[in-house]
Design an enzyme around this catalytic site. Structure first.
Site, PDB file in Angstrom:
ATOM      1  N   ARG A  36       0.814  -1.236   0.000  1.00 21.03           N
ATOM      2  CA  ARG A  36       0.000   0.000   0.000  1.00 21.03           C
ATOM      3  C   ARG A  36       0.846   1.285   0.000  1.00 21.03           C
ATOM      4  O   ARG A  36       0.406   2.326   0.480  1.00 21.03           O
ATOM      5  CB  ARG A  36      -0.928   0.058   1.222  1.00 21.03           C
ATOM      6  CG  ARG A  36      -1.868  -1.108   1.354  1.00 21.03           C
ATOM      7  CD  ARG A  36      -2.957  -1.054   0.284  1.00 21.03           C
ATOM      8  NE  ARG A  36      -4.003  -2.019   0.606  1.00 21.03           N
ATOM      9  CZ  ARG A  36      -4.036  -3.266   0.151  1.00 21.03           C
ATOM     10  NH1 ARG A  36      -3.116  -3.705  -0.696  1.00 21.03           N
ATOM     11  NH2 ARG A  36      -5.011  -4.078   0.498  1.00 21.03           N
ATOM     12  N   GLU A  73      -4.243   3.188   6.840  1.00 19.99           N
ATOM     13  CA  GLU A  73      -4.074   2.953   5.398  1.00 19.99           C
ATOM     14  C   GLU A  73      -4.774   4.100   4.647  1.00 19.99           C
ATOM     15  O   GLU A  73      -4.301   4.566   3.610  1.00 19.99           O
ATOM     16  CB  GLU A  73      -4.700   1.609   5.007  1.00 19.99           C
ATOM     17  CG  GLU A  73      -4.574   1.306   3.528  1.00 19.99           C
ATOM     18  CD  GLU A  73      -4.986  -0.101   3.172  1.00 19.99           C
ATOM     19  OE1 GLU A  73      -4.726  -1.030   3.972  1.00 19.99           O
ATOM     20  OE2 GLU A  73      -5.582  -0.284   2.098  1.00 19.99           O
ATOM     21  N   SER A  85     -10.371  -0.831   3.679  1.00 19.86           N
ATOM     22  CA  SER A  85      -9.590  -1.083   4.898  1.00 19.86           C
ATOM     23  C   SER A  85      -9.071   0.235   5.476  1.00 19.86           C
ATOM     24  O   SER A  85      -8.449   1.024   4.774  1.00 19.86           O
ATOM     25  CB  SER A  85      -8.395  -1.982   4.586  1.00 19.86           C
ATOM     26  OG  SER A  85      -8.867  -3.242   4.173  1.00 19.86           O
TER      27      SER A  85
HETATM   28  C1  LIG Z   1     -15.213  -0.456  -0.586  1.00 23.86           C
HETATM   29  C2  LIG Z   1     -13.738  -0.237  -0.801  1.00 23.86           C
HETATM   30  C3  LIG Z   1     -12.898  -1.325  -0.981  1.00 23.86           C
HETATM   31  C4  LIG Z   1     -11.523  -1.122  -1.174  1.00 23.86           C
HETATM   32  N1  LIG Z   1     -10.720  -2.220  -1.372  1.00 23.86           N
HETATM   33  C5  LIG Z   1      -9.415  -2.050  -1.620  1.00 23.86           C
HETATM   34  C6  LIG Z   1      -8.546  -3.180  -1.864  1.00 23.86           C
HETATM   35  O1  LIG Z   1      -8.989  -4.324  -1.891  1.00 23.86           O
HETATM   36  N2  LIG Z   1      -7.246  -2.958  -2.096  1.00 23.86           N
HETATM   37  C7  LIG Z   1      -6.713  -1.712  -2.079  1.00 23.86           C
HETATM   38  O2  LIG Z   1      -5.509  -1.575  -2.310  1.00 23.86           O
HETATM   39  N3  LIG Z   1      -7.490  -0.627  -1.832  1.00 23.86           N
HETATM   40  C8  LIG Z   1      -8.823  -0.764  -1.604  1.00 23.86           C
HETATM   41  N4  LIG Z   1      -9.603   0.328  -1.355  1.00 23.86           N
HETATM   42  C9  LIG Z   1      -8.987   1.670  -1.240  1.00 23.86           C
HETATM   43  C10 LIG Z   1      -8.909   2.482  -2.540  1.00 23.86           C
HETATM   44  O3  LIG Z   1      -9.907   2.096  -3.457  1.00 23.86           O
HETATM   45  C11 LIG Z   1      -7.533   2.368  -3.180  1.00 23.86           C
HETATM   46  O4  LIG Z   1      -6.524   2.837  -2.333  1.00 23.86           O
HETATM   47  C12 LIG Z   1      -7.492   3.144  -4.516  1.00 23.86           C
HETATM   48  O5  LIG Z   1      -6.357   2.741  -5.230  1.00 23.86           O
HETATM   49  C13 LIG Z   1      -7.459   4.650  -4.329  1.00 23.86           C
HETATM   50  O6  LIG Z   1      -7.642   5.235  -5.597  1.00 23.86           O
HETATM   51  P1  LIG Z   1      -8.364   6.627  -5.756  1.00 23.86           P
HETATM   52  O7  LIG Z   1      -8.371   6.955  -7.193  1.00 23.86           O
HETATM   53  O8  LIG Z   1      -9.681   6.630  -5.068  1.00 23.86           O
HETATM   54  O9  LIG Z   1      -7.337   7.569  -4.979  1.00 23.86           O
HETATM   55  P2  LIG Z   1      -7.669   8.722  -3.922  1.00 23.86           P
HETATM   56  O10 LIG Z   1      -8.318   8.112  -2.738  1.00 23.86           O
HETATM   57  O11 LIG Z   1      -8.356   9.847  -4.587  1.00 23.86           O
HETATM   58  O12 LIG Z   1      -6.171   9.165  -3.521  1.00 23.86           O
HETATM   59  C14 LIG Z   1      -5.318   8.255  -2.851  1.00 23.86           C
HETATM   60  C15 LIG Z   1      -3.876   8.751  -3.016  1.00 23.86           C
HETATM   61  O13 LIG Z   1      -3.497   8.636  -4.376  1.00 23.86           O
HETATM   62  C16 LIG Z   1      -3.057   9.905  -4.874  1.00 23.86           C
HETATM   63  N5  LIG Z   1      -3.464   9.998  -6.281  1.00 23.86           N
HETATM   64  C17 LIG Z   1      -4.705   9.832  -6.811  1.00 23.86           C
HETATM   65  N6  LIG Z   1      -4.660   9.993  -8.142  1.00 23.86           N
HETATM   66  C18 LIG Z   1      -3.379  10.295  -8.460  1.00 23.86           C
HETATM   67  C19 LIG Z   1      -2.697  10.602  -9.675  1.00 23.86           C
HETATM   68  N7  LIG Z   1      -3.333  10.641 -10.862  1.00 23.86           N
HETATM   69  N8  LIG Z   1      -1.369  10.880  -9.608  1.00 23.86           N
HETATM   70  C20 LIG Z   1      -0.703  10.852  -8.435  1.00 23.86           C
HETATM   71  N9  LIG Z   1      -1.288  10.556  -7.252  1.00 23.86           N
HETATM   72  C21 LIG Z   1      -2.610  10.287  -7.271  1.00 23.86           C
HETATM   73  C22 LIG Z   1      -3.744  10.943  -3.991  1.00 23.86           C
HETATM   74  O14 LIG Z   1      -3.022  12.167  -3.993  1.00 23.86           O
HETATM   75  C23 LIG Z   1      -3.696  10.232  -2.646  1.00 23.86           C
HETATM   76  O15 LIG Z   1      -2.415  10.399  -2.072  1.00 23.86           O
HETATM   77  C24 LIG Z   1     -10.976   0.183  -1.170  1.00 23.86           C
HETATM   78  C25 LIG Z   1     -11.848   1.281  -0.994  1.00 23.86           C
HETATM   79  C26 LIG Z   1     -13.204   1.086  -0.821  1.00 23.86           C
HETATM   80  C27 LIG Z   1     -14.117   2.281  -0.683  1.00 23.86           C
END
Ligand SMILES: Cc1cc2nc3c(=O)[nH]c(=O)nc-3n(C[C@H](O)[C@H](O)[C@H](O)COP(=O)(O)OP(=O)(O)OC[C@H]3O[C@@H](n4cnc5c(N)ncnc54)[C@H](O)[C@@H]3O)c2cc1C
Length: 317
Positions: free
Chosen positions: A178, A310, A227
């Protein structure tokens, strides 16, 4: 409210003229998966890479920027995010099959990407149940069911705070459980992934199983960020060495501390999966963060182990 805005407006922001969308005092709770958080001083959705580079290279270098994806791993605090919040729109969602790799825009939804690839026999089924965007998945090294984004990553296009653009190799960065070493003020716009071939029917089956499994074990219909805490021992995507030891699960430590269903304001520890922090409807970001901190303290007292967030917490209170 007045205070909040006066703090956010402390930047007398001169904005470069762009082709994309700019909005001032934009309520981020509208985009947040948890439906909480205050406004961004300025919200910017660039039209394309050129627009983004132009904007950044002409923006006063003292103004902070923050890039969001689907906000599925963020608690945006109630006072919002001072400075510029950047979100990549639909022009950053293209999927292209090249001879040696698949390239995908960082604004593409993980689940959409997995489904398109599945039809053409490329297996990214692990992304089907992760609700974020590809850029966020790279930054967080998202993963599940034994696969992590970095396992397939060949390269990425990054735009730095000064508007300069770089094509870099995956090996230029470190990826762990992560985490990644991608700088916080760099914006990933595009990535290249190794082609991972499999039978389309088999991929479809894996995706349906993963969705069913989530439905049974996780509160996927509630407002959450998945998580909340890292499992104290997780698999590093570089080497598989820690993969077999899953004895310390965050949910178990939280359950053992008696916190199943525990509430602060509108925030609650899910009764279905204790590592999920949920907004029952009227939670503030403060309720959610306070509850998370309470969990860390109680688990430390009960087991001696300090849980690590996380979910990222960003912005001001
Ligand atoms: C129901 C549910 C289940 C989930 N299950 C999992 C799982 O199984 N495994 C897992 O790993 N995660 C899981 N997650 C967490 C989440 O979906 C992941 O961490 C996902 O990768 C975050 O992506 P995001 O686009 O929403 O990023 P955001 O939440 O918008 O941002 C997260 C981070 O990424 C950075 N970021 C976003 N976009 C960019 C970009 N284009 N360039 C540079 N940095 C960027 C942001 O600045 C921030 O630091 C879950 C979430 C939910 C709600």
């Amino acid at each position: 409210m007045k205070n909040k805005f006066s703090q956010l407006n402390k930047f007398n922001i001169n904005l470069p003229e762009v082709r994309g969308v700019i909005k001032k005092n934009f309520e981020l709770s509208r985009l947040s998966w948890l439906r909480v958080g205050g406004p961004a001083s300025v919200f910017f959705q660039p039209e394309d890479e050129e627009d983004l580079c132009f904007f950044l290279s002409n923006l006063d270098s003292s103004i902070p920027i923050f890039v969001i994806g689907a906000c599925s791993n963020l608690i945006i605090r109630d006072g919002g995010i001072p400075g510029i919040v950047i979100k990549l729109g639909k022009n950053f969602s293209k999927i292209k099959y090249n001879i040696n790799d698949i390239s995908v825009g960082a604004g593409c939804r993980d689940s959409y990407f997995a489904q398109i690839c599945a039809k053409d026999g490329f297996d990214f089924s692990f992304l089907r149940t992760i609700p974020g965007n590809i850029g966020g998945a790279v930054k967080m090294n998202a993963g599940c069911y034994g696969s992590y984004l970095s396992d397939y990553l060949i390269g990425l296009t990054l735009i730095r705070r000064d508007g300069s653009k770089f094509d870099l190799k995956a090996s230029d960065f470190k990826f762990g459980y992560r985490t990644s070493s991608i700088p916080d003020d760099a914006i990933i716009t595009n990535i290249k992934l190794r082609k991972n071939r499999n039978d389309p029917l088999m991929i479809e089956k894996k995706m349906i199983e993963a969705l069913d499994n989530r439905n049974v074990t996780q509160p996927i219909k509630d407002l959450s960020c998945g998580s909340t805490f890292r499992n104290p021992i997780g698999r590093s995507s570089l080497g598989n060495k820690l993969d077999n030891d899953h004895s310390l699960k965050a949910w178990k430590l939280i359950d053992d501390a008696g916190l199943r269903g525990y509430k602060i304001g509108g925030a609650m520890i899910s009764k279905k999966h204790t590592n999920f922090l949920i907004n029952t409807g009227k939670a503030t970001a403060k309720d959610l963060e306070d509850l998370g901190e309470l969990v860390i303290n109680k688990v430390k007292k009960n087991s001696g182990i300090e849980l690590i967030w996380e979910i990222k917490r960003v912005g001001i209170t």
